[in-house]
Scaffold this motif. Structure first.
Motif, PDB file in Angstrom:
ATOM      1  N   UNK A   1       0.830  -1.208   0.000  1.00  0.00           N
ATOM      2  CA  UNK A   1       0.000   0.000   0.000  1.00  0.00           C
ATOM      3  C   UNK A   1       0.870   1.266   0.000  1.00  0.00           C
ATOM      4  N   UNK A   2       1.896   1.282   0.822  1.00  0.00           N
ATOM      5  CA  UNK A   2       2.777   2.444   0.891  1.00  0.00           C
ATOM      6  C   UNK A   2       3.573   2.623  -0.398  1.00  0.00           C
ATOM      7  N   UNK A   3       3.954   1.516  -1.034  1.00  0.00           N
ATOM      8  CA  UNK A   3       4.658   1.610  -2.317  1.00  0.00           C
ATOM      9  C   UNK A   3       3.764   2.267  -3.368  1.00  0.00           C
ATOM     10  N   UNK A   4       2.508   1.859  -3.408  1.00  0.00           N
ATOM     11  CA  UNK A   4       1.567   2.460  -4.362  1.00  0.00           C
ATOM     12  C   UNK A   4       1.394   3.944  -4.070  1.00  0.00           C
ATOM     13  N   UNK A   5       1.250   4.293  -2.805  1.00  0.00           N
ATOM     14  CA  UNK A   5       1.100   5.707  -2.440  1.00  0.00           C
ATOM     15  C   UNK A   5       2.334   6.524  -2.815  1.00  0.00           C
TER      16      UNK A   5
ATOM     17  N   UNK B   1      12.180  -2.958  10.570  1.00  0.00           N
ATOM     18  CA  UNK B   1      11.087  -3.692  11.203  1.00  0.00           C
ATOM     19  C   UNK B   1       9.701  -3.245  10.755  1.00  0.00           C
ATOM     20  N   UNK B   2       9.606  -2.098  10.084  1.00  0.00           N
ATOM     21  CA  UNK B   2       8.286  -1.591   9.730  1.00  0.00           C
ATOM     22  C   UNK B   2       8.168  -1.356   8.224  1.00  0.00           C
ATOM     23  N   UNK B   3       6.929  -1.355   7.771  1.00  0.00           N
ATOM     24  CA  UNK B   3       6.659  -1.073   6.364  1.00  0.00           C
ATOM     25  C   UNK B   3       7.097   0.336   6.003  1.00  0.00           C
TER      26      UNK B   3
END
Length: 276
Positions: free
Chosen positions: A96-100, A235-237
């Motif tokens: 989701x973050x990559x798309x954003x 450790x996080x997206x």
């Protein structure tokens, strides 16, 4: 079965553009037949030239399907990860973050982490890509893939991952994930590709491997002391995607500077030619 042999409802065995089910599913894959030693005779002299044409067609189809996807990042991880595990939700968030951030998401198209990443991309209204592979059991592209390409040969599929990705984000996984990770590392280490980011997500999962690489492998002189720096672990997206985005900005800046320098050199050479 899933793409690593785990129980998974099958929707057909893909062999390039051909769909096979039931008794039509072969007992060996195209990769197995390509890599097997010929037993007696010289039939391979007649079979292998035709196989080369099939391999060529896989590259042509892959290039044609992916040529216009734009900036993309490959997300790897275990096919065994269940939808109720934390790593699955983490992969959804990564995609989701990559798309954003403006990226398409590429996976192997199977279940587990691959499904999660494709799901995250699709739910964020981004481009969700799956690159499937022919395997000796039924398996299908997961339902979250918008653009899917099925390959007979692993090496053709791997080429597509590298050629059309600006980075790798790797979540916990097994042998297949390690294979993809170390292939990317080798290509970057040997300067066969631009130094795109390689990010491992899940420090607890990866720390033993990183300690081994930075310890015995470096101490024995088998790699350079700086080589472990090719890997980033988070450790996080949010951290993972931030590394990819910042590296992408840096690489595009370098590319623009290189183009400007080349244009300036060409103009200087032209000016010198005109004066003479």
């Amino acid at each position: 079965m899933s793409d690593d042999g785990q129980p998974e409802p099958g929707r057909g065995y893909r062999q390039g553009p051909v769909l096979l089910r039931g008794q039509q599913i072969p007992t060996t894959t195209s990769d197995q037949r390509l890599l097997s030693r010929p037993e007696g005779g010289a039939s391979w002299l007649h079979d292998d030239p035709w196989r080369v044409m099939r391999i060529q067609s896989e590259f042509v189809e892959g290039f044609g399907a992916l040529a216009e996807v734009g900036p993309a990042v490959s997300v790897f991880g275990s096919a065994r990860t269940r939808a109720d595990e934390p790593a699955y939700a983490l992969a959804v968030d990564v995609a989701r973050l990559l798309v954003e951030a403006g990226y398409a998401v590429i996976t192997g198209g199977g279940p587990g982490i691959m499904e999660a990443a494709n799901r995250g991309a699709k739910e964020a209204d981004g481009l969700s890509i799956g690159l499937g592979i022919e395997l000796p059991f039924e398996q299908g592209m997961n339902d979250w893939v918008d653009l899917g390409v099925n390959f007979r040969y692993f090496f053709a599929r791997k080429t597509m991952f590298v050629k059309y990705s600006e980075g790798f984000i790797v979540l916990p996984g097994g042998f297949g994930t390690l294979d993809e990770l170390f292939e990317a590392l080798t290509l970057v280490q040997t300067h066969k590709v631009v130094e795109f980011p390689i990010v491992l997500v899940g420090r607890e999962h990866w720390q033993g491997l990183l300690d081994w690489i930075s310890g015995p492998v470096v101490s024995a002189g088998l790699i350079s002391p700086v080589d472990p720096d090719l890997i980033k672990v988070v450790d996080t997206a949010e951290e993972a995607v931030d590394i990819v985005v910042r590296r992408g900005v840096e690489l595009r800046r370098r590319e623009e500077e290189a183009v400007a320098e080349a244009e300036a050199a060409q103009e200087a050479a032209q000016a010198s030619t005109d004066e003479s």
